[in-house]
Design a protein around this motif. Structure first.
Motif, mmCIF file in Angstrom:
data_model
loop_
_atom_site.group_PDB
_atom_site.id
_atom_site.type_symbol
_atom_site.label_atom_id
_atom_site.label_comp_id
_atom_site.label_asym_id
_atom_site.label_seq_id
_atom_site.Cartn_x
_atom_site.Cartn_y
_atom_site.Cartn_z
ATOM 1 N N HIS A 1 1.469 5.325 -2.062
ATOM 2 C CA HIS A 1 1.019 6.374 -2.996
ATOM 3 C C HIS A 1 2.291 7.085 -3.455
ATOM 4 C CE1 HIS A 1 -3.234 5.825 -1.868
ATOM 5 N NE2 HIS A 1 -2.760 5.631 -0.653
ATOM 6 N N LYS B 1 -9.057 0.076 -6.838
ATOM 7 C CA LYS B 1 -9.013 0.574 -5.464
ATOM 8 C C LYS B 1 -10.293 1.353 -5.197
ATOM 9 C CE LYS B 1 -7.658 2.596 -1.543
ATOM 10 N NZ LYS B 1 -6.503 3.476 -1.422
ATOM 11 N N ASP C 1 1.196 2.463 3.439
ATOM 12 C CA ASP C 1 0.415 3.648 3.050
ATOM 13 C C ASP C 1 1.314 4.874 2.969
ATOM 14 O OD1 ASP C 1 -1.783 5.018 2.176
ATOM 15 O OD2 ASP C 1 -2.904 4.915 4.054
ATOM 16 N N HIS D 1 0.848 -1.202 0.000
ATOM 17 C CA HIS D 1 0.000 0.000 0.000
ATOM 18 C C HIS D 1 0.879 1.247 0.000
ATOM 19 C CE1 HIS D 1 -4.115 1.741 1.254
ATOM 20 N NE2 HIS D 1 -3.355 2.737 0.831
HETATM 21 ZN ZN ZN Z 1 -3.727 4.726 0.944
#
Ligand code: ZN
Length: 437
Positions: free
Chosen positions: A87, A203, A334, A85
């Protein structure tokens, strides 16, 4: 000798009995091998030809003539780690007066170029594969293409394009208008659009909660989630659903999601269903720790930091319950903005939650590879697998912090992409200082 070991050595001998080393053959001599298959092996040899591992054996075996030998005898070799996970296209250009999530607009091409820094830090953390769960303007697809063509140095990327989100007041990064969907038909259209654009995953943001917002109000209905799961699976793609709260988590699991991201306070029935279905839980406990630690950059108040820390505790408690219930756990950081390089700190939470270091490493290797449908290519050190390899100083099976802090050398796809072997001393196990951006 076990039969598995004998087979491995036989394959090794066969490889050496051929016509000798090709120009691309690299032999790694390692102090200890944690292959992801069976127990650790001391004094191992790994042969890499092109982008794949061709043989794994012990140090009594002859080195093929003409092979390039890399001495990693002071280190432990582990499989390249997988972060489920990220970005990676969230970059902060540090324009004076800006915040990471409030920056002046810039062309996507500039963002992609700048994201190379996140890519480098990710590799330096020993992460050779990422699943990137939400980007804008298909910057993730551009990056994946550049990396796959060898034009950019970075981890292997599995990407999602725009994350699907309902109409809400403030568009969130990664789910701006391109991912906006309301109602079953719209969800189906937008999910198909991401796959059509080249996404490997779908997602969906199934609840509120991101950055300083730790609310977990369900956004998409069960029917909308079910529609997204159906569309993704019909087109041969897996789907990840974000839910901070338990109701979104329950509906996502009931809908048949492949991985559930973040959720806290998951009810026992849902945990049981996850075990039954093989749903992977990617708890991302550490990412709110990161937000709390970096609240000053984001401009958040002490009360907001308190809320973030409280969420971390609930998240950690849920991780413990999920692990105890037998749910498959995957590592996801994340990571956003300045969080790259800290991708594997989640391993520390895993061990704190009761996993052995070997189980924690599995959450970042074999479990993740299986979720990505790459279990024949990634997550292990064995013949036929991609040569995604990480040398760490110390024994990560004794102390998981070795995997988090002591990465000294990284190979991805048969190419050395990080080499700090010359700069570390044999007795120093402290973290390496990172270069400033
Ligand atoms: Zn995320």
């Amino acid at each position: 000798m076990t039969s598995g070991r004998r087979i491995v050595l036989t394959v090794f001998m066969l490889a050496l009995c051929g016509t000798g080393a090709s120009a691309e053959t690299t032999v790694l001599r390692v102090g200890k091998l944690v292959s992801g298959v069976g127990p650790a092996v001391a004094h191992a040899v790994v042969v890499v030809d092109g982008e794949r591992i061709t043989a794994v054996g012990d140090d009594k075996t002859a080195i093929p003539a003409g092979a390039h030998v890399v001495d990693l005898s002071r280190f432990t070799l582990i499989p390249g780690l997988i972060d489920l996970h990220t970005h990676i296209t969230y970059v902060w250009d540090r324009t004076p007066g800006s915040r990471p999530n409030s920056q002046p607009a810039r062309p996507t091409a500039v963002t992609v170029f700048m994201a190379q820094d996140n890519a480098r830090k990710t590799l330096e953390a020993g992460v050779t594969t990422i699943r990137d769960l939400g980007s804008q303007d298909y910057a993730d697809i551009a990056m994946r293409t550049l990396i796959n063509r060898g034009l950019m140095v970075g981890p292997r990327m599995f990407v999602a394009g725009y994350g699907l989100s309902i109409t809400r007041g403030t568009p969130r990064p990664g789910a701006a208008s391109g991912g906006r969907a309301d109602g079953v038909d719209d969800v189906m259209r937008v999910a198909r659009a991401q796959i059509g654009a080249g996404a490997d995953w779908v997602k969906m943001f199934g609840s509120t909660g991101s950055f300083q917002d730790v609310t977990g109000f369900q956004t998409f209905t069960y029917d909308e989630m079910k529609a997204a799961v159906t569309v993704a699976h019909q087109l041969g793609k897996p789907i990840a659903i974000h839910s901070y709260g338990p109701s979104g988590a329950r509906d996502a699991v009931r809908a048949g999601v492949d991985s559930l991201e973040h959720a806290v306070d998951i009810d026992d029935d849902t945990l049981a269903l996850m075990v039954k279905q093989g749903t992977v839980y990617v708890p991302t406990v550490d990412h709110n720790r990161y937000y709390a630690d970096n609240a000053a950059d984001y401009g958040w108040s002490p009360a907001q930091v308190e809320a973030l820390n409280a969420f971390v505790q609930r998240n950690f408690e849920t991780l413990k319950r999920a692990f105890k219930a037998g749910v498959k756990i995957g590592l996801g950081s994340d990571a956003v903005y300045s969080g790259f390089g800290q991708n594997t700190r989640e391993l520390g939470w895993f061990v704190k939650a009761g996993m052995t270091p070997a189980q924690a490493l599995a959450a970042a290797t074999t479990t993740s590879a299986a979720l990505l449908r790459q279990d024949k290519n990634l997550g292990r050190i064995a013949p036929g697998y991609y040569a995604d390899l990480v040398a760490v100083e110390g024994d990560p099976l004794e102390d998981i912090n070795v995997a988090i802090n002591n990465v000294r050398w990284v190979m991805k796809n048969g190419t050395t992409v990080v080499d700090k072997t010359k700069t570390s001393s044999p007795t120093d196990s402290s973290p390496q200082p990172r270069k400033k951006f």
